[in-house]
Structure formats: C-alpha cells, structure tokens
Write an enzyme that holds these catalytic residues in place. Structure first.
Site, PDB file in Angstrom:
ATOM      1  N   ARG A 195      60.034  10.164  79.311  1.00 24.75           N
ATOM      2  CA  ARG A 195      60.556   9.058  78.805  1.00 24.75           C
ATOM      3  C   ARG A 195      60.981   7.658  79.734  1.00 24.75           C
ATOM      4  O   ARG A 195      61.428   7.641  80.633  1.00 24.75           O
ATOM      5  CB  ARG A 195      61.688   9.155  77.912  1.00 24.75           C
ATOM      6  CG  ARG A 195      62.278   7.792  77.157  1.00 24.75           C
ATOM      7  CD  ARG A 195      63.356   7.905  76.308  1.00 24.75           C
ATOM      8  NE  ARG A 195      63.926   6.891  75.783  1.00 24.75           N
ATOM      9  CZ  ARG A 195      64.802   5.712  76.156  1.00 24.75           C
ATOM     10  NH1 ARG A 195      65.244   6.226  77.533  1.00 24.75           N
ATOM     11  NH2 ARG A 195      65.054   4.941  75.532  1.00 24.75           N
ATOM     12  N   ARG A 196      59.866   6.660  79.637  1.00 30.62           N
ATOM     13  CA  ARG A 196      60.039   5.398  80.690  1.00 30.62           C
ATOM     14  C   ARG A 196      60.483   5.584  82.003  1.00 30.62           C
ATOM     15  O   ARG A 196      60.904   4.817  82.683  1.00 30.62           O
ATOM     16  CB  ARG A 196      61.130   4.633  80.059  1.00 30.62           C
ATOM     17  CG  ARG A 196      61.252   4.228  78.644  1.00 30.62           C
ATOM     18  CD  ARG A 196      62.226   3.027  78.305  1.00 30.62           C
ATOM     19  NE  ARG A 196      62.136   2.658  76.854  1.00 30.62           N
ATOM     20  CZ  ARG A 196      63.055   1.710  76.417  1.00 30.62           C
ATOM     21  NH1 ARG A 196      64.177   1.388  77.043  1.00 30.62           N
ATOM     22  NH2 ARG A 196      62.892   1.593  75.108  1.00 30.62           N
ATOM     23  N   ARG A 201      56.613  -9.128  71.315  1.00 27.95           N
ATOM     24  CA  ARG A 201      55.917  -7.900  71.163  1.00 27.95           C
ATOM     25  C   ARG A 201      55.515  -7.563  69.832  1.00 27.95           C
ATOM     26  O   ARG A 201      56.212  -8.355  68.754  1.00 27.95           O
ATOM     27  CB  ARG A 201      57.238  -6.831  71.446  1.00 27.95           C
ATOM     28  CG  ARG A 201      56.846  -5.197  71.438  1.00 27.95           C
ATOM     29  CD  ARG A 201      58.059  -4.259  71.562  1.00 27.95           C
ATOM     30  NE  ARG A 201      57.623  -2.959  71.458  1.00 27.95           N
ATOM     31  CZ  ARG A 201      58.175  -1.692  71.913  1.00 27.95           C
ATOM     32  NH1 ARG A 201      59.475  -2.039  72.501  1.00 27.95           N
ATOM     33  NH2 ARG A 201      58.066  -0.738  71.812  1.00 27.95           N
ATOM     34  N   HIS A 202      54.414  -6.873  69.748  1.00 27.44           N
ATOM     35  CA  HIS A 202      53.826  -6.712  68.266  1.00 27.44           C
ATOM     36  C   HIS A 202      54.734  -6.363  67.192  1.00 27.44           C
ATOM     37  O   HIS A 202      55.638  -5.513  67.634  1.00 27.44           O
ATOM     38  CB  HIS A 202      52.298  -5.848  68.481  1.00 27.44           C
ATOM     39  CG  HIS A 202      52.922  -4.396  68.767  1.00 27.44           C
ATOM     40  ND1 HIS A 202      53.505  -3.606  67.900  1.00 27.44           N
ATOM     41  CD2 HIS A 202      52.912  -3.829  70.016  1.00 27.44           C
ATOM     42  CE1 HIS A 202      53.675  -2.263  68.639  1.00 27.44           C
ATOM     43  NE2 HIS A 202      53.366  -2.553  69.877  1.00 27.44           N
ATOM     44  N   GLY A 203      54.506  -6.319  66.058  1.00 23.08           N
ATOM     45  CA  GLY A 203      55.011  -5.989  64.799  1.00 23.08           C
ATOM     46  C   GLY A 203      55.012  -4.335  64.712  1.00 23.08           C
ATOM     47  O   GLY A 203      54.221  -3.750  65.393  1.00 23.08           O
ATOM     48  N   GLU A 212      49.401  -1.085  75.975  1.00 15.84           N
ATOM     49  CA  GLU A 212      50.676  -0.415  76.006  1.00 15.84           C
ATOM     50  C   GLU A 212      50.281   0.762  76.991  1.00 15.84           C
ATOM     51  O   GLU A 212      49.047   1.073  77.329  1.00 15.84           O
ATOM     52  CB  GLU A 212      50.948   0.288  74.658  1.00 15.84           C
ATOM     53  CG  GLU A 212      52.301   1.187  74.599  1.00 15.84           C
ATOM     54  CD  GLU A 212      53.516   0.311  75.188  1.00 15.84           C
ATOM     55  OE1 GLU A 212      53.443   0.379  76.365  1.00 15.84           O
ATOM     56  OE2 GLU A 212      54.320   0.123  74.444  1.00 15.84           O
ATOM     57  N   TYR A 271      49.758   7.344  76.848  1.00 10.37           N
ATOM     58  CA  TYR A 271      50.786   8.582  76.711  1.00 10.37           C
ATOM     59  C   TYR A 271      49.619   9.685  76.881  1.00 10.37           C
ATOM     60  O   TYR A 271      50.035  10.683  76.686  1.00 10.37           O
ATOM     61  CB  TYR A 271      51.291   8.499  75.612  1.00 10.37           C
ATOM     62  CG  TYR A 271      52.467   7.663  75.426  1.00 10.37           C
ATOM     63  CD1 TYR A 271      53.568   7.689  76.142  1.00 10.37           C
ATOM     64  CD2 TYR A 271      52.357   6.347  74.731  1.00 10.37           C
ATOM     65  CE1 TYR A 271      54.712   7.063  76.304  1.00 10.37           C
ATOM     66  CE2 TYR A 271      53.565   5.581  74.804  1.00 10.37           C
ATOM     67  CZ  TYR A 271      54.741   5.784  75.525  1.00 10.37           C
ATOM     68  OH  TYR A 271      55.609   4.980  75.693  1.00 10.37           O
TER      69      TYR A 271
END
Length: 619
Positions: free
Chosen positions: A144-145, A38-40, A117, A120
C-alpha cells in the site's frame, strides 16, 4: 489611415521581441496557472477492486462529481488553454465532461500513458479478499502506497493485462511516430513518480512558462508525483498526500528572476503544499477522509492512529516484498506483443459529417456559430460509433474542427469503438463555411426575402460569398477568444488591427479572420490542411484516420478528392452522422452498410460513388 497603419507597423516591429505570445486582444503575459483534478469515481471503487491500468468507465456518481468540479471552476472564474490527461477512460471522460461544462472542448488535450495510475500488476481487478487469498494479507498490505515495494507483474494470461491493447502497442509520440510502450509490471509509488515526471518537466512546465493556463486530469498517484515535483515533498511523506476525487487543486506561479516559481500562500490549506483546493476546509477534510478510508479498506487495513504514517501498515510485520514475473512470462509476453504489433490492420480513412443540430432542424444558417448537437444528432453519432465497432474498424488519429458539434460527434464515435484514448487534433481549418451576416438567419425567410437565385448563390455558390458580418458582430470570429488567442497561421489584418487599436487605445494585433466565405474560400483553408497535415502526417504513414467535420468542409474535401466540377458541387448533399469510407489506394468512396441510394447525397451524388481504380485485394 495609411499613416496610422504605417505607424502601427513600425511600433509592431520595434516591440516584436516584447509582445506577449497571445497577441490578440492584447492580453498581458502571465506565468500560467496549473489546476490538478483527480478523476471521478468508477464502479470498481464501490467494489473495492485494484484498478491501476484497468479501464473502467466513470460511474453515475463519478459523473456527478465532475459536474461539481466544473461548477467550482466556473464559480472561481478559471479557464484553460491546454489540458493533459492519461489514456485511461475514467480520466479522459472526466476531462471531456469538464471541458464540455466549461465550453472549452476546442482546446488541445494531450493524452499520455505516462500519466496513467500506478500499475498494480497481478493485483489488477482483484478485490482485497481475492488478493489476500493469492498473496497473503501481510504481503498485500506491504504494497500500500509503498515508495519502493511493488506488487507482482501481470501473468501472461491476466484478463486485465494491457500488453495486447492498441493504445500501447501503437502508441504515438508527440511527433506522431509509433513507439510501442514497454508495459510496466507492478509498480511502486516511486516507479510511478519516475514515469510521470518527464511529462511535468518537458511539457507542462513549458506551457506554464508560456503563460498558459493548464488543466491536468489524472490519478491519485500521478497527481502526487506532480505535487512532489512542485513542493519538494519528501519521499517518505508523499504517500501521505490525500487527493480527493474531483476537487480541483490550484497552483499559481510567478517569475523569480528567469525562473518559474510557485506562489506560496500565507496560510497553507494543506501542510507542505503551496496550492489550494477549491473547497472549504470542512468539505475537504471529509473528502480526504473518505479517500483515505477507501484506500485502507482496499487493503483490508484499520484506520491508523493519528500519530501513525498513512503509508505504513499498522499491525503488519512482514517487510515489503518485491515480486517479479518469471523470465518465461516476460519472454512469452514479448512474443505475443511482437506478433500483435506485426499484424497489419487494414488502413481506413473515414469522413463523417457531424450529427444533427437544432439549427439543422430549424433550417438556420449555422456556419461558425457554435451550436451543440441535438438529441437526434447524438444518436446519429452513437449509431456511427456502433457501426464502426461492429465492422471492427479502429483509428490511430482523429481530426476535427473547433466547433463543438463536430468535436462531440468525434467523441461519441470514439466512445462507441472504445477509443477515447485516441489522439484528437482540432483545427479551425476544418470549421464549417463562414456564412457572414446570414449566420443564425432562417433559410426559408432568406429565400423569400432575396429570391431563389440569390439564395442559392449565397448558400451553395462556389465563388459567391454571403454578405459579410460586421467586425463588431458577436458572430465575427475576431470577437471570439478561441480564434483571437489561438490562430497563428494566417496573416495580420491591417484593417482589423487599426480598428481594434483605435477602439482600445493601444496596439492590438489582429489576424485576418473571415467575415464571410464562399465554398472556394473554405477549400483554401481545408485542402492545405488535408494535404500537409492529414495526408502527410497520418495517411502516408499508414495510419487509420477519422475526420469529423461540417458539410461544406467535407464537400470541399470530396471535390478535391474526386475532381468534382465547380458547377456540380452545389448538387452534393452530405448526410449527417453517416460514416463515408475513403479508400486511399483505390481512390473511391463506400458505405459500411447499404447503398448510397438509401441516403440523400443530392442530385450530383453519383459523382461521389464512382468505380474504384483498383480491385480490393481483401474482398
């Protein structure tokens, strides 16, 4: 020797169907390894903003996280043959920094919007407080998720809507054809997984079956998608998977008959998953808890009790709410996208020599030696990027060599024009001229030792090759895994095959890689690539192209484009880091600012800046 060669060739023919795909060096076929990262972190993470398809860069803390991930991979001995990432800056930057630390910037990197990603929609860019003000706490918390509930889509005037971004309007499929992306509105977790799965099934699995070691740098929800595809995690549980930033997660595979199967460890580090994180349990738990809390904070939720599901919303009574854009919004956005896509940008073909290296500064023969840019070279590349951005020049595709000085120059230019998402094609055919036994030697000392006439023949001779490098030298590309494992477009060398086979006691097929090259030799690999790949696949399709390469590769291209005589080409100098704009229709070269006399193009430089064949209709 002839009899041995004949025997080797007969054995090669008999075993042709059983040889592994990586012939060079005789490396045995494997079933591949998959590592997910996963990216920083970004600055938006600290501000608790919904990010999604918005494009913030890594923060300093995020770059430090990538450094720790690279160290974990190095310590564990992992390397890669191919990488996949999204088209979002934070993931692309993470990929670049990882590969740079691992000395793997030459490998192919597939950038795909399907690995973006979760979108949203209207929440993008908002903080939790702002989202609750506009949509209500219960409704925001319900998203949420959620596997099925999606936030509302982007309003037409949304500041972070991707609808007008070139990366989606001029998206190129794997065959190079333009295929504008249908921008999703707000997505549920299920929507995101469905979007991501074709990349997994059609591309990544294929690479794993070929024995490739695959790196995927993506986002929390797209990594969850791949984990679900591999381990069959239930839809109701996939949201519970906590994916911490920059802790590599490793899957190993083996064959089960003709099928690829994940190797399941005896003791699962994470319940329900067959892979393992490159971190001890204490570090992993702390990172996962930090990620969980960040997600809860973004939605304004308290930490759930141990027996509650992480994807549910404790204390929230409202059911999930699907909110969609109005038909008017959708229609207006379609009109805008059509107008933007139809506006024809001017086509640019820009050629740039890599920035300065320490070898350049010291006057050393470099050739295929893989040196990095000096600080001055990085500044030259950044200046080129800033100049291109100021002129409003955009690119559809980039071509560069397998040498890090050229690749980093291309990367820094793309960073300057905010185009890290642009596809980069890397090929050994755009490498610098191979200087053979002169590689790494001082030009000044070589001139003093062999005389000015011989020095000039070796350095700039059109047909004269420098002394060849030994087959056992570290400077011979046949001893470099990137060339041995990946070059497939040159014929097999009988001599090198015999040498390597005798050396290791088994058949080891090797390609005919250069021991030294004249400029003519160099052109014999660069010009066909220019004609058959760059021209045919990009320029003729109307694409704007950036070519970042080395002096002699560029010198040969310019000799081809402008019919420069062989006896004059040695008088052409190519300044480092300076964008040269080639007008395809008018057959001429120009600079973005200033005059060619402001730079050192050598005593034959006037041959590059001849009058254009046609007037510029846009002037």
């Amino acid at each position: 020797a002839a009899a041995v060669l004949l025997l080797l060739l007969n054995l090669q023919s008999a075993r042709a169907l059983r040889l592994p795909p990586r012939l060079g060096g005789g490396r045995a076929k494997s079933t591949g390894t998959l590592i997910l990262v996963r990216h920083g972190d970004t600055q938006w993470d600290r501000r608790r903003r919904f990010t999604g398809w918005a494009d913030p860069a890594l923060s300093e803390a995020g770059e430090e996280q990538v450094g720790l991930a690279a160290r974990a991979l190095l310590e564990s001995g992992y390397t890669f043959d191919v990488a996949y990432t999204s088209v979002l800056k934070r993931a692309v930057q993470t990929t670049w920094l990882l590969l740079k630390e691992l000395s793997l910037v030459h490998i192919t990197v597939h950038k795909d919007w399907r690995l973006n990603e979760r979108s949203y929609g209207a929440l993008t860019g908002r903080t939790h407080e702002e989202a609750c003000r506009d949509f209500g706490h219960a409704r925001v918390a319900s998203w949420r998720r959620s596997f099925v509930a999606a936030p509302p889509g982007y309003p037409v005037d949304h500041p972070h809507s991707p609808a007008r971004e070139a990366r989606y309007l001029r998206w190129q499929e794997s065959d190079g054809s333009f295929a504008p992306v249908a921008i999703p509105g707000g997505e549920s977790l299920g929507d995101t997984i469905a979007r991501c799965l074709p990349v997994w099934k059609d591309q990544i699995v294929s690479d794993l079956r070929e024995g490739k070691r695959v790196l995927v740098v993506a986002h929390g929800n797209t990594i969850r998608a791949i984990m679900q595809a591999i381990d069959g995690v239930d839809d109701a549980d996939v949201a519970d998977l906590e994916v911490p930033s920059c802790i590599p997660f490793v899957y190993r595979f083996d064959w089960s008959g003709a099928e690829l199967a994940v190797v399941r460890p005896e003791g699962a580090q994470v319940p329900g998953l067959s892979g393992e994180y490159l971190a001890d349990d204490a570090v992993l738990r702390e990172a996962q808890q930090r990620m969980r809390q960040a997600s809860l904070n973004r939605y304004g939720l308290a930490e759930p009790t141990p027996d509650s599901h992480l994807h549910t919303d404790s204390g929230v009574e409202a059911p999930p709410v699907m909110v969609r854009r109005s038909a008017e919004d959708v229609e207006q956005e379609a009109r805008i996208r059509t107008a933007v896509a139809a506006s024809r940008r001017r086509q640019y073909v820009v050629i740039v020599r890599h920035g300065k290296t320490e070898h350049n500064k010291l006057g050393l023969f470099t050739g295929w030696e893989d040196v990095s840019l000096a600080q001055e070279g990085r500044e030259e590349a950044r200046k080129a990027g800033a100049l291109l951005a100021a002129k409003g020049i955009e690119f559809d595709v980039v071509y560069t060599s397998w040498l890090q000085r050229a690749i980093e120059t291309a990367w820094l230019i793309l960073e300057g024009i905010d185009g890290q998402w642009i596809p980069i094609h890397k090929t050994w055919r755009l490498n610098e001229r191979m200087y053979g036994a002169l590689t790494g030697l001082s030009k000044k000392k070589t001139r003093a030792q062999f005389g000015d006439v011989q020095f000039k023949k070796w350095r700039r001779g059109y047909t004269t090759r420098p002394p060849p490098v030994s087959s056992f030298s570290a400077n011979y590309p046949g001893n470099d895994r990137r060339y041995v494992d990946n070059i497939r477009d040159v014929r097999i060398s009988l001599k090198e095959t015999l040498i390597r086979s005798v050396e290791c006691g088994r058949i080891s097929i090797h390609r005919k890689l250069p021991h030294a090259e004249s400029l003519k030799d160099c052109m014999e690999r660069t010009i066909p690539y220019w004609v058959n790949s760059i021209e045919k696949e990009a320029i003729d399709a109307g694409k704007s192209v950036l070519v970042a390469s080395s002096e002699n590769a560029i010198r040969g291209l310019l000799m081809h484009l402008f019919d420069i005589p062989a006896d004059r080409i040695s008088g052409i100098e190519i300044p480092t880091g300076l964008p040269l704009v080639y007008d395809v229709q008018r057959k001429c070269l120009s600079l973005l600012e200033g005059d060619f006399s402001d730079h050192n193009f050598g005593n034959s430089g006037e041959l590059l800046f001849t009058p254009c064949l046609l007037p510029d209709k846009e002037e």
